[in-house]
Motif scaffolding. Sequence first.
Motif, mmCIF file in Angstrom:
data_model
loop_
_atom_site.group_PDB
_atom_site.id
_atom_site.type_symbol
_atom_site.label_atom_id
_atom_site.label_comp_id
_atom_site.label_asym_id
_atom_site.label_seq_id
_atom_site.Cartn_x
_atom_site.Cartn_y
_atom_site.Cartn_z
ATOM 1 N N THR A 27 11.251 -2.387 -10.808
ATOM 2 C CA THR A 27 10.348 -3.495 -11.105
ATOM 3 C C THR A 27 10.890 -4.739 -10.411
ATOM 4 N N ARG A 28 10.026 -5.742 -10.234
ATOM 5 C CA ARG A 28 10.459 -7.022 -9.682
ATOM 6 C C ARG A 28 10.290 -8.085 -10.743
ATOM 7 N N GLU A 29 11.332 -8.857 -10.955
ATOM 8 C CA GLU A 29 11.245 -9.949 -11.917
ATOM 9 C C GLU A 29 11.503 -11.273 -11.210
ATOM 10 N N ILE A 30 10.831 -12.320 -11.670
ATOM 11 C CA ILE A 30 10.991 -13.649 -11.086
ATOM 12 C C ILE A 30 12.220 -14.303 -11.701
ATOM 13 N N VAL A 31 13.153 -14.729 -10.848
ATOM 14 C CA VAL A 31 14.382 -15.347 -11.347
ATOM 15 C C VAL A 31 14.451 -16.834 -11.021
ATOM 16 N N ALA A 32 13.564 -17.315 -10.145
ATOM 17 C CA ALA A 32 13.571 -18.742 -9.812
ATOM 18 C C ALA A 32 12.227 -19.110 -9.186
ATOM 19 N N GLU A 33 11.870 -20.394 -9.335
ATOM 20 C CA GLU A 33 10.638 -20.891 -8.730
ATOM 21 C C GLU A 33 10.892 -22.232 -8.062
ATOM 22 N N PHE A 34 10.223 -22.439 -6.947
ATOM 23 C CA PHE A 34 10.312 -23.688 -6.193
ATOM 24 C C PHE A 34 8.876 -24.167 -5.977
ATOM 25 N N THR A 35 8.556 -25.336 -6.515
ATOM 26 C CA THR A 35 7.191 -25.861 -6.436
ATOM 27 C C THR A 35 7.180 -27.135 -5.605
ATOM 28 N N HIS B 19 0.791 -1.229 0.000
ATOM 29 C CA HIS B 19 0.000 0.000 0.000
ATOM 30 C C HIS B 19 0.824 1.281 0.000
ATOM 31 N N THR B 20 2.138 1.187 0.045
ATOM 32 C CA THR B 20 2.938 2.401 0.026
ATOM 33 C C THR B 20 2.901 3.062 -1.354
ATOM 34 N N SER B 21 3.044 4.374 -1.367
ATOM 35 C CA SER B 21 3.143 5.107 -2.634
ATOM 36 C C SER B 21 4.600 5.341 -3.007
ATOM 37 N N LYS B 22 5.511 4.884 -2.155
ATOM 38 C CA LYS B 22 6.939 5.100 -2.388
ATOM 39 C C LYS B 22 7.531 3.964 -3.222
ATOM 40 N N GLN B 23 8.676 4.244 -3.808
ATOM 41 C CA GLN B 23 9.448 3.204 -4.489
ATOM 42 C C GLN B 23 10.234 2.450 -3.421
ATOM 43 N N ILE B 24 9.776 1.238 -3.090
ATOM 44 C CA ILE B 24 10.445 0.501 -2.027
ATOM 45 C C ILE B 24 11.132 -0.745 -2.579
ATOM 46 N N ALA B 25 12.171 -1.145 -1.878
ATOM 47 C CA ALA B 25 12.817 -2.433 -2.110
ATOM 48 C C ALA B 25 12.791 -3.173 -0.783
ATOM 49 N N VAL B 26 12.318 -4.419 -0.799
ATOM 50 C CA VAL B 26 12.219 -5.230 0.419
ATOM 51 C C VAL B 26 13.313 -6.284 0.379
ATOM 52 N N GLU C 217 8.251 -17.990 -5.297
ATOM 53 C CA GLU C 217 8.975 -17.259 -6.332
ATOM 54 C C GLU C 217 10.121 -16.468 -5.722
ATOM 55 N N ARG C 218 11.271 -16.572 -6.330
ATOM 56 C CA ARG C 218 12.423 -15.760 -5.915
ATOM 57 C C ARG C 218 12.498 -14.551 -6.837
ATOM 58 N N PHE C 219 12.535 -13.370 -6.223
ATOM 59 C CA PHE C 219 12.491 -12.132 -6.991
ATOM 60 C C PHE C 219 13.863 -11.458 -7.064
ATOM 61 N N ARG C 220 13.991 -10.619 -8.066
ATOM 62 C CA ARG C 220 15.155 -9.727 -8.167
ATOM 63 C C ARG C 220 14.646 -8.376 -8.645
ATOM 64 N N TYR C 221 15.146 -7.316 -8.036
ATOM 65 C CA TYR C 221 14.755 -5.972 -8.456
ATOM 66 C C TYR C 221 15.531 -5.571 -9.706
ATOM 67 N N SER D 237 22.286 -10.098 -2.455
ATOM 68 C CA SER D 237 21.930 -10.121 -3.871
ATOM 69 C C SER D 237 21.507 -8.740 -4.356
ATOM 70 N N LEU D 238 20.689 -8.032 -3.569
ATOM 71 C CA LEU D 238 20.217 -6.697 -3.973
ATOM 72 C C LEU D 238 21.377 -5.722 -4.110
ATOM 73 N N PHE D 239 22.288 -5.745 -3.145
ATOM 74 C CA PHE D 239 23.389 -4.779 -3.134
ATOM 75 C C PHE D 239 24.631 -5.289 -3.839
ATOM 76 N N ARG D 240 24.622 -6.572 -4.234
ATOM 77 C CA ARG D 240 25.806 -7.199 -4.834
ATOM 78 C C ARG D 240 27.021 -7.047 -3.920
ATOM 79 N N LEU D 241 26.806 -7.358 -2.646
ATOM 80 C CA LEU D 241 27.882 -7.268 -1.662
ATOM 81 C C LEU D 241 28.564 -8.621 -1.509
ATOM 82 N N PRO D 242 29.848 -8.637 -1.188
ATOM 83 C CA PRO D 242 30.556 -9.908 -1.007
ATOM 84 C C PRO D 242 30.098 -10.614 0.264
ATOM 85 N N ILE D 243 30.154 -11.948 0.253
ATOM 86 C CA ILE D 243 29.841 -12.732 1.446
ATOM 87 C C ILE D 243 31.000 -12.593 2.423
#
Length: 456
Positions: free
Chosen positions: A365-373, A44-51, A351-355, A69-75
């Motif tokens: 936008t959010r795109e689906i990069v993997a699925e587990f059924t 319900h937010t009107s802001k551009q959010i990343a979760v 669904e596994r998402f990636r921004y 994954s979002l920030f592409r930071l090293p482990i």
Amino acid sequence: MNTPALSAEQEALFRLIEDTREHVFVTGRAGTGKSTLLQHLAWHTSKQIAVCAPTGVAALNVEGQTIHSLFRLPIGLIADSEIDQSDATRKILNAIDTLVIDEISMVNADLMDGMDRALRQARGRKAEPFGGVQVVMFGDPYQLAPVPPRGDELRYINDHYRSFWFFDAHVWAGASTDGSDGIMDVGRYGADLHIRELVEIHRQADGAFKSMLNAVRHGVVTAEIAGILNDAGARTPPDDPESPIITLATRNDIVNSINRRHLAALPGREQTANAEISGDFGRGEASYPADAELKLKVGAQVMFLRNDTGVFGEPPRWVNGTIGTVIRIAGGTVRVDVDGHEFDVEPAVWERFRYAYDPGSKKLTREIVAEFTQFPLRLAWAVTIHKSQGKTYDRAVIDLGSGAFAPGQTYVALSRLTSIEGLYLSRPLRPGDIRVDPDVQRFMRGRAAPIQPSIG
């Protein structure tokens, strides 16, 4: 999406997040509706959010992306190393208005500062905390802790931070000292962190039990409270196949042994449902939301792993944590009896998402990069206390074995229950089972401000 209605305090906190640019840490005891508020904010937010969240399973639960994954930071420890950023990553980080982080208590101070540095760098606003992005965090440090550092990482943390917890990251104003106790001074650009604690508990109704759980949460259990909990828990658990009960244990090997033993004791043929996995779903079994190989028999006690999406406008037939019994396995469905009601359960898709950044709309936008059924079920004669996080049970056997080995573990287990009448203990609680991290006590003492619902 049809999200639950907010309480007055949840609505007031939503408005604080939505109508300001404040950095907010949303906390509260188990059952106060932190997840409900996060879900409402996301939809319900009107802001551009990343979760995002620190682990793959936590990210799946909030339909977000892992922090790394979002920030592409090293482990591993980031420290003062260079942060490499592709053009795509910079565009994504530039498009964010509000960064939402779930299970923040599992985020360590170094990773918190890594996110801050990455945002300042990508957005070219190095004098502003998080590069001007609003940060909203959800979690309860009394329940989950970050993985403790070891070896050289531990030595680095001890030299540079007051503790490994997220709240002692350098980005927060007041998190550092002048160096008199050996902690590095962080300089001038700290952010103010507004702590808001949800106080209205929705899981338990009994005031006395709520008070006892709060005492366990804060590590102030009196002999009287311990006596009441131990007397209630000393009853023999019912052995009734028609009335399932679950054991919450500290270790995976205990849980696996209980589940295997009960499954083997059932008559009939064991059947296996193999998950379908497409795309990059992470690093092995630990990142899966359900068993890759789910072994079932008719009569097996199972727990649902996600809420029923059901029919729009109808109440859910089950929720995440509901316990039932398998009564039929056929035709690509598993029929489960829940309190005398039978439901045909079909495989669910996680669904596994990636921004990603859309240059046309200049929005995330959010795109689906993997699925587990897989069927949203798990054997549930026993489950680890850690995996019971966020679940609600009417009754449970709590098996602390040789003792709670992590701060907050006993509180998490006890607070899953809706009432003290549902408490069964495999052994009496001991003083050593009630553990609270002293850094959490220091941080939370007097810091959380009550939420003032708006009038009218």
